[in-house]
Design an enzyme around this catalytic site. Structure first.
Site, PDB file in Angstrom:
ATOM      1  N   GLY A  54      28.282  -5.756 -13.169  1.00 28.76           N
ATOM      2  CA  GLY A  54      29.086  -6.103 -14.491  1.00 28.76           C
ATOM      3  C   GLY A  54      30.512  -5.922 -14.097  1.00 28.76           C
ATOM      4  O   GLY A  54      31.027  -5.694 -12.951  1.00 28.76           O
ATOM      5  N   ASP A 109      28.135   2.925 -14.595  1.00 34.36           N
ATOM      6  CA  ASP A 109      27.618   1.532 -15.103  1.00 34.36           C
ATOM      7  C   ASP A 109      28.335   1.228 -16.273  1.00 34.36           C
ATOM      8  O   ASP A 109      28.697   2.061 -16.944  1.00 34.36           O
ATOM      9  CB  ASP A 109      26.027   1.626 -15.135  1.00 34.36           C
ATOM     10  CG  ASP A 109      25.693  -0.047 -14.823  1.00 34.36           C
ATOM     11  OD1 ASP A 109      26.354  -0.762 -14.885  1.00 34.36           O
ATOM     12  OD2 ASP A 109      24.312  -0.153 -14.782  1.00 34.36           O
ATOM     13  N   GLY A 110      28.230  -0.034 -16.516  1.00 32.67           N
ATOM     14  CA  GLY A 110      28.869  -0.550 -17.726  1.00 32.67           C
ATOM     15  C   GLY A 110      27.814  -0.527 -18.966  1.00 32.67           C
ATOM     16  O   GLY A 110      26.637  -0.202 -18.503  1.00 32.67           O
ATOM     17  N   ALA A 111      28.199  -1.186 -20.128  1.00 31.45           N
ATOM     18  CA  ALA A 111      27.498  -1.310 -21.131  1.00 31.45           C
ATOM     19  C   ALA A 111      27.779  -2.538 -22.084  1.00 31.45           C
ATOM     20  O   ALA A 111      29.055  -2.888 -21.832  1.00 31.45           O
ATOM     21  CB  ALA A 111      27.201  -0.289 -22.099  1.00 31.45           C
ATOM     22  N   GLY A 124      23.221  -7.804 -20.082  1.00 29.93           N
ATOM     23  CA  GLY A 124      24.179  -9.064 -20.506  1.00 29.93           C
ATOM     24  C   GLY A 124      24.106  -9.736 -19.155  1.00 29.93           C
ATOM     25  O   GLY A 124      24.037 -10.973 -19.146  1.00 29.93           O
ATOM     26  N   GLU A 131      19.065  -1.408 -13.201  1.00 29.40           N
ATOM     27  CA  GLU A 131      20.282  -0.455 -13.973  1.00 29.40           C
ATOM     28  C   GLU A 131      19.412   0.813 -14.383  1.00 29.40           C
ATOM     29  O   GLU A 131      19.960   1.933 -14.200  1.00 29.40           O
ATOM     30  CB  GLU A 131      20.979  -1.235 -14.726  1.00 29.40           C
ATOM     31  CG  GLU A 131      21.849  -2.329 -14.334  1.00 29.40           C
ATOM     32  CD  GLU A 131      22.670  -3.193 -15.345  1.00 29.40           C
ATOM     33  OE1 GLU A 131      23.622  -3.744 -14.795  1.00 29.40           O
ATOM     34  OE2 GLU A 131      22.150  -3.000 -16.382  1.00 29.40           O
TER      35      GLU A 131
END
Length: 263
Positions: A54, A109-111, A124, A131
């Site tokens: 991301g 990690d992102g979200a 997304g 992930e």
């Protein structure tokens, strides 16, 4: 059109452009703050690090690389996607995989969205399965996000639904079973730069389920995961140890999930 009207129209466009630019800069700064906070506080010498996917994660990899150069840190990076692998190589960090390093010290990690119970929507970018595998392999899972991703309940800010990675031949059955059980809309995710659907790194397709109310997300995940043909859901329940938000005023807001950390 009169000259005065033209001028008013012009200045309205300028103000709108300035506002949009300011918001974009604020979001990017928030991403950078969250990512740098994670890289500064949760990366240590000798660690094996899971690297997420991301737009926010690039700032984290950038900062890790800076620390490696400045502090002579020895780290090894395990990617969650093709994009993450390219980032690791771009910044000349040591690259590995779960075959060689099955136990990770930390994953960053992102979200797409985080609720008050630390439940995440991820996927997304289409990399939800890898992930989740990498996050589950880590002793500590640190999530980085800008202020737009923080919600009381899932669906409050993220309107694109929960991604579900699926075997192509099972799509219709999966869509029907989810709609029969929980309602909402299930759409096949279509690609933007090619005709047809998005194809994941695993050669699968993605269904985005747009739900219309709050659910018991653990039960929803279990139900969907048991439908034949489902590879993985984008519901990350009880997985995040730490969530770091970059705020609108350029600060970091660190939240610890005591439920997970108590285990």
């Amino acid at each position: 059109m009169k000259f005065g009207s033209i001028c008013r129209s012009f200045y309205s466009v300028v103000r709108m452009s300035t506002t949009n630019s300011s918001l974009t800069n604020g979001v990017e700064n928030a991403k950078r703050v969250a990512a740098f906070t994670a890289a500064n506080n949760f990366v240590q010498n000798g660690q094996v690090i899971g690297v997420g996917s991301g737009s926010t994660i690039e700032y984290a990899v950038e900062r890790i690389a800076e620390r490696v150069g400045a502090e002579n840190l020895k780290v090894t990076c395990v990617p969650t996607s093709f994009q993450a692998r390219e980032l690791i190589l771009k910044y000349k960090l040591p690259l590995s995989d779960l075959d060689r390093h099955s136990n990770l010290d930390v994953a960053i990690d992102g979200a797409d969205e985080v609720d008050e119970q630390f439940t995440l929507i991820k996927g997304g970018g289409g990399c939800l399965t890898q992930e989740k595998i990498v996050a589950a392999a880590a002793k500590k899972f640190v999530v980085i996000a800008d202020f737009r991703k923080k919600s009381t309940n899932l669906g409050e800010n993220w309107k694109k639904g929960i991604p579900i990675e699926v075997v192509p031949m099972a799509i219709l059955q999966i869509q029907n079973k989810i709609k029969e059980k929980y309602g909402g809309i299930c759409n096949i995710r279509l690609a933007k730069s090619k005709a047809g659907p998005v194809i994941t790194d695993n050669g699968m397709m993605i269904v985005d389920w747009q739900f219309d109310k709050t659910h018991n997300w653990s039960e929803v995940h279990q139900f969907i995961k048991l439908i034949p043909g489902v590879v993985e859901t984008g519901i990350f329940f009880n997985m995040a140890d730490i969530v770091i938000y970059g705020t609108e005023n350029g600060q970091s807001d660190i939240k610890a999930n005591t439920t997970v950390l108590a285990k």
